[in-house]
Each structure stands twice: as structure tokens, then as C-alpha cells.
Design a protein around this motif. Structure first.
Motif, PDB file in Angstrom:
ATOM      1  N   LEU A 131       0.107 -14.885  29.355  1.00  0.00           N
ATOM      2  CA  LEU A 131      -1.031 -14.690  28.224  1.00  0.00           C
ATOM      3  C   LEU A 131      -0.284 -14.730  26.854  1.00  0.00           C
ATOM      4  CD1 LEU A 131      -3.669 -12.601  29.715  1.00  0.00           C
ATOM      5  CD2 LEU A 131      -4.119 -14.667  28.855  1.00  0.00           C
ATOM      6  N   GLN A 132       0.551 -13.902  26.662  1.00  0.00           N
ATOM      7  CA  GLN A 132       1.466 -13.682  25.745  1.00  0.00           C
ATOM      8  C   GLN A 132       2.013 -14.806  24.917  1.00  0.00           C
ATOM      9  OE1 GLN A 132       4.775 -10.972  24.571  1.00  0.00           O
ATOM     10  NE2 GLN A 132       3.102  -9.868  23.658  1.00  0.00           N
ATOM     11  N   ALA A 133       2.758 -15.530  25.981  1.00  0.00           N
ATOM     12  CA  ALA A 133       3.237 -16.884  25.623  1.00  0.00           C
ATOM     13  C   ALA A 133       2.314 -17.716  25.170  1.00  0.00           C
ATOM     14  CB  ALA A 133       3.827 -17.436  27.046  1.00  0.00           C
ATOM     15  N   ALA A 134       1.167 -17.903  25.903  1.00  0.00           N
ATOM     16  CA  ALA A 134       0.105 -18.892  25.328  1.00  0.00           C
ATOM     17  C   ALA A 134      -0.207 -18.277  23.834  1.00  0.00           C
ATOM     18  CB  ALA A 134      -1.029 -18.922  26.341  1.00  0.00           C
ATOM     19  N   SER A 135      -0.386 -16.922  23.743  1.00  0.00           N
ATOM     20  CA  SER A 135      -0.946 -16.746  22.251  1.00  0.00           C
ATOM     21  C   SER A 135       0.251 -17.091  21.439  1.00  0.00           C
ATOM     22  CB  SER A 135      -1.144 -15.061  22.205  1.00  0.00           C
ATOM     23  OG  SER A 135      -1.521 -14.434  21.012  1.00  0.00           O
ATOM     24  N   ARG A 136       1.399 -16.857  21.621  1.00  0.00           N
ATOM     25  CA  ARG A 136       2.583 -17.508  20.619  1.00  0.00           C
ATOM     26  C   ARG A 136       2.447 -18.835  20.303  1.00  0.00           C
ATOM     27  NH1 ARG A 136       5.622 -12.687  20.120  1.00  0.00           N
ATOM     28  NH2 ARG A 136       3.958 -10.774  20.456  1.00  0.00           N
ATOM     29  N   TYR A 137       2.114 -19.586  21.320  1.00  0.00           N
ATOM     30  CA  TYR A 137       2.000 -21.045  21.422  1.00  0.00           C
ATOM     31  C   TYR A 137       0.949 -21.533  20.532  1.00  0.00           C
ATOM     32  CZ  TYR A 137       1.615 -25.970  22.982  1.00  0.00           C
ATOM     33  OH  TYR A 137       1.747 -27.199  22.659  1.00  0.00           O
ATOM     34  N   TYR A 138      -0.262 -20.669  20.648  1.00  0.00           N
ATOM     35  CA  TYR A 138      -1.316 -20.821  19.785  1.00  0.00           C
ATOM     36  C   TYR A 138      -0.976 -20.746  18.377  1.00  0.00           C
ATOM     37  CZ  TYR A 138      -6.072 -20.356  18.309  1.00  0.00           C
ATOM     38  OH  TYR A 138      -7.257 -20.784  17.435  1.00  0.00           O
ATOM     39  N   GLU A 139      -0.241 -19.541  18.183  1.00  0.00           N
ATOM     40  CA  GLU A 139       0.138 -19.281  16.956  1.00  0.00           C
ATOM     41  C   GLU A 139       1.044 -20.254  16.013  1.00  0.00           C
ATOM     42  OE1 GLU A 139       0.254 -16.294  13.505  1.00  0.00           O
ATOM     43  OE2 GLU A 139      -0.956 -16.522  15.312  1.00  0.00           O
ATOM     44  N   GLU A 140       1.903 -20.960  16.935  1.00  0.00           N
ATOM     45  CA  GLU A 140       2.814 -22.101  16.503  1.00  0.00           C
ATOM     46  C   GLU A 140       1.967 -23.092  16.182  1.00  0.00           C
ATOM     47  OE1 GLU A 140       5.775 -23.219  19.581  1.00  0.00           O
ATOM     48  OE2 GLU A 140       6.405 -21.084  19.526  1.00  0.00           O
ATOM     49  N   LEU A 141       0.844 -23.527  17.017  1.00  0.00           N
ATOM     50  CA  LEU A 141       0.117 -24.662  16.653  1.00  0.00           C
ATOM     51  C   LEU A 141      -0.816 -24.389  15.522  1.00  0.00           C
ATOM     52  CD1 LEU A 141      -1.471 -25.032  20.619  1.00  0.00           C
ATOM     53  CD2 LEU A 141       0.355 -26.753  19.178  1.00  0.00           C
ATOM     54  N   THR A 142      -1.094 -23.128  15.193  1.00  0.00           N
ATOM     55  CA  THR A 142      -1.948 -23.092  14.077  1.00  0.00           C
ATOM     56  C   THR A 142      -1.028 -23.076  12.886  1.00  0.00           C
ATOM     57  OG1 THR A 142      -3.252 -21.419  14.989  1.00  0.00           O
ATOM     58  CG2 THR A 142      -3.276 -20.909  12.639  1.00  0.00           C
ATOM     59  N   ARG A 143       0.070 -22.778  12.723  1.00  0.00           N
ATOM     60  CA  ARG A 143       1.125 -22.991  11.684  1.00  0.00           C
ATOM     61  C   ARG A 143       1.423 -24.575  11.297  1.00  0.00           C
ATOM     62  NH1 ARG A 143       3.987 -18.425  13.841  1.00  0.00           N
ATOM     63  NH2 ARG A 143       5.597 -19.637  14.797  1.00  0.00           N
ATOM     64  N   ALA A 144       1.509 -25.327  12.576  1.00  0.00           N
ATOM     65  CA  ALA A 144       1.791 -26.683  12.573  1.00  0.00           C
ATOM     66  C   ALA A 144       0.357 -27.247  11.868  1.00  0.00           C
ATOM     67  CB  ALA A 144       2.087 -27.203  13.615  1.00  0.00           C
ATOM     68  N   LEU A 145      -0.751 -26.721  12.197  1.00  0.00           N
ATOM     69  CA  LEU A 145      -2.173 -27.350  11.648  1.00  0.00           C
ATOM     70  C   LEU A 145      -2.071 -27.010  10.205  1.00  0.00           C
ATOM     71  CD1 LEU A 145      -5.075 -26.307  14.008  1.00  0.00           C
ATOM     72  CD2 LEU A 145      -4.398 -28.668  13.136  1.00  0.00           C
ATOM     73  N   ILE A 146      -1.520 -25.980   9.822  1.00  0.00           N
ATOM     74  CA  ILE A 146      -1.808 -25.689   8.403  1.00  0.00           C
ATOM     75  C   ILE A 146      -0.883 -26.524   7.462  1.00  0.00           C
ATOM     76  CG2 ILE A 146      -1.223 -24.046   6.566  1.00  0.00           C
ATOM     77  CD1 ILE A 146      -2.074 -21.751   8.678  1.00  0.00           C
ATOM     78  N   VAL A 147       0.471 -26.737   7.917  1.00  0.00           N
ATOM     79  CA  VAL A 147       1.435 -27.868   7.338  1.00  0.00           C
ATOM     80  C   VAL A 147       0.775 -29.011   7.025  1.00  0.00           C
ATOM     81  CG1 VAL A 147       3.635 -28.879   7.628  1.00  0.00           C
ATOM     82  CG2 VAL A 147       3.383 -26.363   8.008  1.00  0.00           C
ATOM     83  N   ASN A 148       0.264 -29.484   8.227  1.00  0.00           N
ATOM     84  CA  ASN A 148      -0.488 -30.926   8.222  1.00  0.00           C
ATOM     85  C   ASN A 148      -1.623 -31.182   7.386  1.00  0.00           C
ATOM     86  OD1 ASN A 148       0.732 -33.145  10.470  1.00  0.00           O
ATOM     87  ND2 ASN A 148       1.210 -31.071  11.200  1.00  0.00           N
TER      88      ASN A 148
END
Length: 409
Positions: A131-148
Motif C-alpha cells: 500500500l505504501q509503495a502504491a502511495s509513493r507511486y501515486y505521488e510520483e505520478l502526481t509530480r509527473a502530471l504537474i510537470v506535463n
């Protein structure tokens, strides 16, 4: 009096680990090194099996490097103490560690359990790690969304900046799809109204009336625009590629949240129901809080959760002077950020979904003696943690009337 007097202190590095055996504060033999793999852990197991009483293993949580060691210890049911690196450093420094080497660190890690015994906690189910690994992945995706998103905004300035006003919120799948169809003002002007409307109708979520309205707006914006880049230029291609990234990232985030919900329902479905009962906490926030905080039942007090998150107050002691500092920020920074955000979310729904925490926040904010909204927000996070802990501990849903009468929440 300690029940466990055989300690294996392990200083974990990226590829290998240094091990020191201490019995009743006395170092045993030479410090040795193991590789962080199945062969090294078999060597460690051979050393552990030399004792009639199963030793306790003490190590620091060194990010991804200590995970394989933790997996090995859990698989073989070996008791361990995993320390936060900052806490371990403080405990070792308090015990007069003057030099730093891998050998000495392994030794001092072992000594911690003699000089400052720490409570051992039963390992959480592996689902919590996932679950925590998924949450950290979600955080990475969110940062990538902001960049794009930022990249899309920059590129549109030279092709069709007015299109950013086509919807009230220039974000989301419908907006991105519209921009992908009309990345340049000339794309609109090269079509007749019926062609533009038909393209808009192909987008899920847009009906005929809305398509008619958006068509008129697109034409008005296109006539107003004065692009720098050509409609067949590389910037248009970059815009369409960025939109493809945004749609993919957004879809992946949705999949991650669905995956987290499935895991949560397996490991602690009741916790999800309890979290969702609190005003301001919706599905995504609830799942990420469970992922980052883990099973709150493993804590004895809410103060321990404060320390885990890193909102416990720091202290500075010098001679007779004992000063309280700001929060330590030593814990889970992502959990801290989510909890802080919950307070803001509670404020937005307080009119229809009252909460004793927003009552407290508003009262403090209105007080002339209160300075700094951030301090008030942190104090509100303390109350939120106490509330979460009490509800989980007593297996109860949130009730505003009960919460307002309970002075401990």
C-alpha cells in the motif's frame, strides 16, 4: 530487566552490511560483513543459530537497502528493531559516540537496546508495504502530471493560449482531449461549425447542447488568437505528445487508487469505512492515509503517531535551559503533507459537514492571541491524529455530536 540480552547490531549499506554481536553490553569477537543477498543472509542465519536464545537484530531503516534484510528476518520469524535513522543517530550520539565507522555504528546500534530500550512492534502484514509503495507511486505520478501540465501551458502560449479558457478548469480528461483536437487556433478556423461540433461530440461527457456552446467559444477564441508557431510546427506535435502523457498518467493514477482500495479491503476494510466517515476525507485521501500511516492499532498512544509523522515538538537542552522548538519533521513527510491537506479539505466542506476539528481551527484563527495559521493547522493535525487513533482503537465511525463532547479529541 531485559528479556533479550543478545543483540546483533547491523549497519546496512547498499550492497553489504556490517554485523556486530553484543551480549550484555560486551562485544563478542570480531565484527563481520555480509552481502545483502540470499548468500549473505544465510551466513547471518548461521551466526544467529549459534545461540540458544534467539538474538534480537537492530538496524536502521535505510530506505530501499534495508528492505531485503527486513524480508529475510520476517520470513524466518526473527525479532528485529528497525530504527528511524534520525532517531538512531540521536540515540547513538546521546551515548557518546565520538567516531563514525560502519563497525562502530553496528556496535552502537546494538548498544541502543541496552542503554535506551525500544519497544518491539510486530511486523505489519506485507499488504501495508505494498500500500505504501502504491502511495509513493501515486505521488510520483502526481509530480509527473504537474510537470506535463506546466509544459502544456508553456507550449499553448505560442499556438492557442485562449483555449485555456474553454472550460472553467483547464485540466482533466475532457479539457486535454479538446486541446488535443485543437492544439492550434488554425485547426478551428480550417473547419466549419458542424465539423468542429462533431469532433466535440466524439468526446465522452459532452452532449449536443454543450458541444454547440463549446463550438461557439472555440470560434471566438480562434479568431482572437494570433499564434507565433505554425499549425504544422513541432510545437503542435509537442502539445499532442504532452496531452498523451497527461491522459496516460491520469489513467494510471486511477488504476493505482483502485489497486489500493482492493488491498485495503483485504487487510483492513473497516479502517477505510472509519476514515471515510470523517468530514473532508474522501476516497483517495482515506486510502493514502491508510497506506502511509499503516495500522494505527500498532501504536499505544496518539503521541507515538505524532512522532511517526514528525509533528512532535523538538526540544533543545543546554545546561539548565530546556527549550521547546518547532515540530521535528523527522517522520513520514508524505503522511504529514496529506494530514495537513485534510485540514484544508475539512474547511471547504464545514458548512454541510461540520467537524470539531474545523471548529477548533476557526476558533483559534479568530483569536487575537493566535499568530500564524501554520501553527494552528499543525495543532489541528494533532487533533485529527487523536481522532483517527480513537476511532480506530474503539472501532467507531465519526460522530460530530460525540466528538464535540469529548475533550480528548
Amino acid at each position: 530487566m531485559m528479556n533479550q540480552n543478545i543483540i546483533f547490531g547491523i549497519d546496512v549499506s547498499s550492497r553489504s552490511s556490517t554485523v556486530c554481536v553484543v551480549i550484555d553490553r560486551i562485544k563478542q569477537g570480531n565484527t563481520f560483513t555480509i552481502t545483502n543477498d540470499s548468500f549473505g543472509y544465510q551466513d547471518l542465519l548461521d551466526h544467529l543459530n549459534q545461540y540458544l536464545i534467539t538474538p534480537l537484530v537492530v538496524f536502521e531503516a535505510t530506505g530501499v537497502y534495508s528492505l531485503s534484510l527486513q524480508a529475510f528476518l520476517e520470513d524466518y520469524h526473527i525479532k528485529y528493531l528497525k530504527l528511524n535513522p534520525l532517531k538512531a543517530k540521536k540515540l547513538m550520539d546521546n551515548n557518546l559516540r565520538h567516531n563514525k565507522t560502519d563497525k562502530l555504528d553496528a556496535y552502537h546500534l546494538a548498544l541502543i537496546q541496552f542503554s535506551s530500550p525500544q519497544k518491539l512492534q510486530a511486523p505489519q502484514p506485507r499488504e501495508y508495504h505494498e500500500l505504501q509503495a502504491a502511495s509513493r507511486y501515486y505521488e510520483e505520478l502526481t509530480r509527473a502530471l504537474i510537470v506535463n501540465k506546466n509544459q502544456l501551458h508553456r507550449n499553448l502560449q505560442s499556438t492557442f493560449p485562449q483555449i485555456e479558457h474553454i472550460l472553467s478548469n483547464p485540466s482533466g480528461k475532457i479539457y486535454w482531449t479538446i486541446v488535443s483536437l485543437f492544439p492550434h487556433a488554425q485547426y478551428v478556423l480550417d473547419m466549419n461549425e458542424d465539423q468542429v461540433k462533431q469532433r466535440l461530440l466524439s468526446i465522452s461527457g459532452i452532449g449536443r447542447q454543450r458541444a454547440q456552446y463549446l463550438t461557439a467559444r472555440l470560434y471566438a477564441f480562434a479568431r482572437q488568437a494570433y499564434p507565433y508557431d505554425r499549425k504544422d510546427g513541432i510545437t503542435v506535435r509537442a502539445i499532442q505528445r504532452t496531452i498523451s502523457n497527461l491522459l496516460s498518467l491520469s489513467n494510471e493514477r486511477d488504476q493505482v487508487i483502485n489497486y489500493m482500495e482492493k488491498l485495503t479491503k483485504v487487510v483492513n476494510a473497516r479502517a477505510l469505512t472509519i476514515y471515510l466517515s470523517i468530514p473532508g476525507i474522501a476516497r483517495t485521501t482515506a486510502l493514502r492515509l491508510i497506506a502511509e500511516l499503516g495500522d494505527l492499532r500498532r501504536f499505544d498512544t496518539s503521541a507515538q503517531i505524532d512522532a511517526f509523522v514528525g509533528i512532535d515538538p523538538g526540544r533543545s537542552q543546554s545546561g539548565d535551559k530546556d527549550s521547546r522548538l518547532g515540530i521535528t519533521k523527522h517522520g513520514n513527510h508524505i503522511a504529514r503533507k496529506i494530514l495537513y491537506r485534510v485540514i484544508t479539505q475539512m474547511e471547504t466542506v464545514k458548512t454541510t459537514c461540520p467537524c470539531h476539528i474545523t471548529d477548533y481551527y476557526d476558533k483559534k484563527k479568530q483569536s487575537s492571541h493566535s499568530r500564524g495559521y501554520k501553527k494552528i493547522a499543525i495543532a489541528s493535525v494533532h487533533k485529527l491524529i487523536r481522532t483517527l487513533f480513537a476511532l480506530i482503537k474503539h472501532n467507531q465511525l465519526y460522530d460530530y455530536n460525540i466528538a464535540t463532547q469529548n475533550q480528548r479529541l
